[in-house]
Design a protein around this motif. Structure first.
Motif, PDB file in Angstrom:
ATOM      1  N   ALA A  22      27.562  20.131  -8.510  1.00  0.00           N
ATOM      2  CA  ALA A  22      26.976  19.243  -7.696  1.00  0.00           C
ATOM      3  C   ALA A  22      27.704  17.832  -7.450  1.00  0.00           C
ATOM      4  N   PRO A  23      27.604  17.156  -6.509  1.00  0.00           N
ATOM      5  CA  PRO A  23      28.349  15.860  -6.598  1.00  0.00           C
ATOM      6  C   PRO A  23      27.878  14.917  -7.775  1.00  0.00           C
ATOM      7  N   ALA A  24      29.081  14.297  -8.222  1.00  0.00           N
ATOM      8  CA  ALA A  24      28.811  13.534  -9.259  1.00  0.00           C
ATOM      9  C   ALA A  24      27.645  12.584  -9.179  1.00  0.00           C
ATOM     10  N   GLY A  25      26.810  12.050 -10.110  1.00  0.00           N
ATOM     11  CA  GLY A  25      25.671  11.514 -10.132  1.00  0.00           C
ATOM     12  C   GLY A  25      24.324  11.853  -9.550  1.00  0.00           C
ATOM     13  N   GLU A  26      24.346  12.985  -9.151  1.00  0.00           N
ATOM     14  CA  GLU A  26      23.307  13.605  -8.463  1.00  0.00           C
ATOM     15  C   GLU A  26      22.309  14.660  -9.119  1.00  0.00           C
ATOM     16  N   LYS A  27      23.007  15.207 -10.425  1.00  0.00           N
ATOM     17  CA  LYS A  27      22.178  16.187 -11.120  1.00  0.00           C
ATOM     18  C   LYS A  27      22.339  16.093 -12.527  1.00  0.00           C
ATOM     19  N   TRP A  28      21.348  15.853 -13.312  1.00  0.00           N
ATOM     20  CA  TRP A  28      21.311  15.907 -14.750  1.00  0.00           C
ATOM     21  C   TRP A  28      21.402  17.203 -15.496  1.00  0.00           C
ATOM     22  N   VAL A  29      22.358  17.601 -16.251  1.00  0.00           N
ATOM     23  CA  VAL A  29      22.343  19.022 -17.105  1.00  0.00           C
ATOM     24  C   VAL A  29      22.843  18.350 -18.337  1.00  0.00           C
ATOM     25  N   TYR A  30      22.111  18.704 -19.514  1.00  0.00           N
ATOM     26  CA  TYR A  30      22.557  18.515 -20.901  1.00  0.00           C
ATOM     27  C   TYR A  30      23.614  19.078 -21.317  1.00  0.00           C
ATOM     28  N   LYS A  31      24.834  18.576 -21.592  1.00  0.00           N
ATOM     29  CA  LYS A  31      26.076  19.170 -21.936  1.00  0.00           C
ATOM     30  C   LYS A  31      26.596  18.084 -23.116  1.00  0.00           C
TER      31      LYS A  31
END
Length: 394
Positions: A227-236
């Motif tokens: 996804a484009p940076a800043g648009e999707k949260w995923v715990y990493k």
């Protein structure tokens, strides 16, 4: 690359409790930060702590320095005294005692107005034992990010990560900002499945080290963008490891060394801090810091009080304003979880620091849950916090 990155060959060798809790050993002649290398290191090839059995976890969680290389930081020269506050009423003490007796809870401390209103231990843990943090360490790393900004070593969370870690150029992190890594919104694909030995989180510390390169960067090279940076949260967890590396490169010292200056001394830790290293000698920003229960509580109190002189004014307010919201009052900021009431740091197998500003309360818990995560465990912890909110209401 900093001097702290070690060669693979070298690595292969690789409470205010009673006043006794304040016997920090800081009057000896040793340096404030020392290298700890166990005689026999534990392999990460099988997924490491994620796949230990219950008895192994209970033994190793309190002594990670005996199994993994890392750096140990001396206790503060002037530990913060935690006076005893008024005990909770019988019903609240009963709820706390009951929680302590379930799901492998090893210790609970509750501060209100900076005073100890409850402290108790199980599983053979004592006030002077350390316990590993897992992802509670993420909030420590976030605080060190704030300290680096206050020191002028990092200009802004809007800076590209490649400004501080050039090795991330031509990876999925090229074009991602420090703030997007801090909020886990990089858009990079990731699998944080704690039950799968082939998941990214299980494999990131097992990847073969590359000379002169952080292990976090080496693993980042294997990842792609979804996804484009800043648009999707995923715990990493890798992103906190990268955040830690960014801080290390910016301040030219390890996280453990920087924590000595910015956390251990200002917050007045009574015991020694241990921060585990990866196979390239860097502190693991997303995990594996070990402290006494009382020092997790001291850190929470330091955050509650604003970290004056260490982080920029308003840093914690900014950090705990959710950049990603999940409904029901839950969200995520700069490596802090937000809850319907308050905010906190939390780690797998039941580690947590919950901060309730309206009650001026800090709840520190260390545990050995029977599995890494579970909705039922989280709900029980939130229910306990709600009961403490009622008991500590102004």
């Amino acid at each position: 690359m900093r001097e702290l990155i070690l060669s693979l060959g070298a690595l292969a060798l690789a409470s205010c409790a009673p006043l006794a809790d304040l016997d920090s050993g800081t009057n000896d002649a040793r340096p404030a930060v020392i290298q700890v290398t166990p005689a026999t290191s534990v392999s990460q090839d099988d997924g490491g702590p994620l796949f230990w059995d219950d008895a192994t976890r209970a033994k190793r969680f309190r002594a990670m320095e005996a199994y993994f290389a890392g750096q140990e930081v001396a206790a503060a020269a002037n530990p913060r005294m935690l006076a005893r506050g008024e005990p909770f009423d019988a019903a609240t003490r009963g709820a706390l005692d009951a929680y302590l007796g379930t799901n492998g809870t090893a210790g609970i401390m509750v501060l209100q107005d900076g005073k100890v209103r409850y402290e108790n231990y199980a599983l053979g843990m004592t006030p002077t034992d350390r316990w590993t943090s897992f992802s509670v360490a993420k909030s420590f790393t976030s605080t060190l990010l704030g300290a680096a900004i206050a020191d002028g070593a990092i200009a802004s969370v809007d800076d590209p990560v490649t400004r501080y870690v050039p090795g991330l150029a031509d990876t999925a992190y090229d074009g991602v900002t420090v703030g997007q890594v801090a909020t886990m919104t990089s858009g990079v694909a990731w699998d944080e499945n704690y039950s799968d030995p082939d998941s990214d989180v299980a494999q990131m510390l097992a990847i073969a080290p590359v000379a002169g390169e952080s292990q976090a960067v080496t693993y980042a090279r294997t990842l792609s963008r979804e996804a484009p940076a800043g648009e999707k949260w995923v715990y990493k967890t890798l992103e906190t490891n990268l955040l830690g590396l960014i801080v290390e490169e910016a301040v030219d010292m390890s996280l453990a060394e920087y924590a000595n200056l910015k956390l251990v001394e200002p917050a007045g830790f009574a015991g020694k801090l241990f921060w585990m290293q990866d196979l390239t000698g860097g502190s693991i920003g997303g995990c594996c810091l070990s402290l006494r229960l009382s020092d997790y509580a001291r850190f929470g109190q330091f955050v509650l009080e604003g970290g004056e002189g260490v982080v920029p004014p308003g840093w914690f307010d900014e950090s705990v304003t959710p950049t990603s919201e999940f409904g029901g009052g839950f969200g995520y900021g700069y490596q802090w979880w937000t809850y319907p009431v308050g905010y906190g740091a939390q780690g797998i197998f039941g580690q947590s620091i919950t901060i309730l500003p309206e009650q001026d309360m800090v709840i520190a818990i260390v545990s050995n849950w029977p599995k890494a995560t579970g909705r039922e465990f989280g709900q029980a912890r939130l229910a306990l916090a709600a009961q403490l909110v009622a008991a500590g209401a102004r």
